[in-house]
Design a protein around this motif. Structure first.
Motif, PDB file in Angstrom:
ATOM      1  N   SER A  66      -8.090   7.346  28.794  1.00 46.89           N
ATOM      2  CA  SER A  66      -8.840   8.157  29.752  1.00 46.89           C
ATOM      3  C   SER A  66     -10.339   8.004  29.553  1.00 46.89           C
ATOM      4  O   SER A  66     -10.810   7.669  28.461  1.00 46.89           O
ATOM      5  N   LEU A 110     -13.399  10.505  30.675  1.00 44.84           N
ATOM      6  CA  LEU A 110     -13.725  11.792  31.268  1.00 44.84           C
ATOM      7  C   LEU A 110     -15.225  12.051  31.190  1.00 44.84           C
ATOM      8  O   LEU A 110     -15.899  11.561  30.279  1.00 44.84           O
ATOM      9  N   PRO A 122     -17.565  18.976  32.101  1.00 48.49           N
ATOM     10  CA  PRO A 122     -16.614  19.244  33.176  1.00 48.49           C
ATOM     11  C   PRO A 122     -17.328  19.904  34.350  1.00 48.49           C
ATOM     12  O   PRO A 122     -18.375  20.520  34.182  1.00 48.49           O
ATOM     13  N   ARG A 181     -14.582  17.927  41.446  1.00 53.01           N
ATOM     14  CA  ARG A 181     -14.557  16.510  41.098  1.00 53.01           C
ATOM     15  C   ARG A 181     -13.153  15.970  41.334  1.00 53.01           C
ATOM     16  O   ARG A 181     -12.166  16.610  40.991  1.00 53.01           O
ATOM     17  N   THR A 210     -10.069  13.625  40.441  1.00 54.60           N
ATOM     18  CA  THR A 210      -9.514  12.977  39.262  1.00 54.60           C
ATOM     19  C   THR A 210      -8.616  11.840  39.733  1.00 54.60           C
ATOM     20  O   THR A 210      -8.054  11.892  40.832  1.00 54.60           O
ATOM     21  N   TYR A 211      -8.495  10.814  38.902  1.00 54.38           N
ATOM     22  CA  TYR A 211      -7.733   9.629  39.260  1.00 54.38           C
ATOM     23  C   TYR A 211      -6.827   9.252  38.097  1.00 54.38           C
ATOM     24  O   TYR A 211      -7.239   9.317  36.942  1.00 54.38           O
ATOM     25  N   SER A 212      -5.628   8.845  38.428  1.00 54.81           N
ATOM     26  CA  SER A 212      -4.685   8.339  37.443  1.00 54.81           C
ATOM     27  C   SER A 212      -4.116   7.039  38.005  1.00 54.81           C
ATOM     28  O   SER A 212      -3.537   7.031  39.094  1.00 54.81           O
ATOM     29  N   GLY A 232      -6.626   7.371  33.074  1.00 53.43           N
ATOM     30  CA  GLY A 232      -7.164   8.458  33.884  1.00 53.43           C
ATOM     31  C   GLY A 232      -8.672   8.526  33.814  1.00 53.43           C
ATOM     32  O   GLY A 232      -9.286   8.120  32.819  1.00 53.43           O
ATOM     33  N   THR A 233      -9.264   9.031  34.881  1.00 54.94           N
ATOM     34  CA  THR A 233     -10.705   9.241  34.912  1.00 54.94           C
ATOM     35  C   THR A 233     -11.022  10.321  35.937  1.00 54.94           C
ATOM     36  O   THR A 233     -10.128  10.824  36.618  1.00 54.94           O
ATOM     37  N   ALA A 234     -12.273  10.689  36.039  1.00 54.61           N
ATOM     38  CA  ALA A 234     -12.715  11.698  36.998  1.00 54.61           C
ATOM     39  C   ALA A 234     -14.125  11.356  37.465  1.00 54.61           C
ATOM     40  O   ALA A 234     -14.851  10.623  36.782  1.00 54.61           O
ATOM     41  N   ASP A 235     -14.477  11.885  38.619  1.00 50.05           N
ATOM     42  CA  ASP A 235     -15.843  11.700  39.103  1.00 50.05           C
ATOM     43  C   ASP A 235     -16.821  12.169  38.034  1.00 50.05           C
ATOM     44  O   ASP A 235     -16.592  13.176  37.365  1.00 50.05           O
TER      45      ASP A 235
END
Length: 70
Positions: free
Chosen positions: A12, A14, A18, A22, A24-26, A40-43
């Motif tokens: 991941s 991240l 936080p 935002r 999130t992507y998987s 996984g990641t997120a904006d």
């Protein structure tokens, strides 16, 4: 995109802080040898370029499909 490059990614990426609202992507990739890798990641995260490319390409495919079926 290079499959080898994707296999070396961490599980991941991240953002340091936080935040609300935002995305999130998987991303899960299945290889011909039966191995699967999920990342996984997120904006707001500092994700590697290959991960961003996979997400962008997937979003483009989805957009194109929606335009042709909608």
């Amino acid at each position: 995109m290079n499959g080898r490059e994707f296999r070396t990614l961490a599980k991941s990426y991240l953002p340091a802080q936080p935040g609300a609202d935002r995305f999130t992507y998987s991303v899960t990739v299945s290889y011909t040898n039966g191995y699967t890798k999920t990342v996984g990641t997120a904006d707001g995260a500092e994700a590697p370029a290959v991960l961003c490319q996979v997400i962008d390409l997937t979003m483009q495919i989805t957009t194109d499909l929606a335009a042709t079926t909608g």
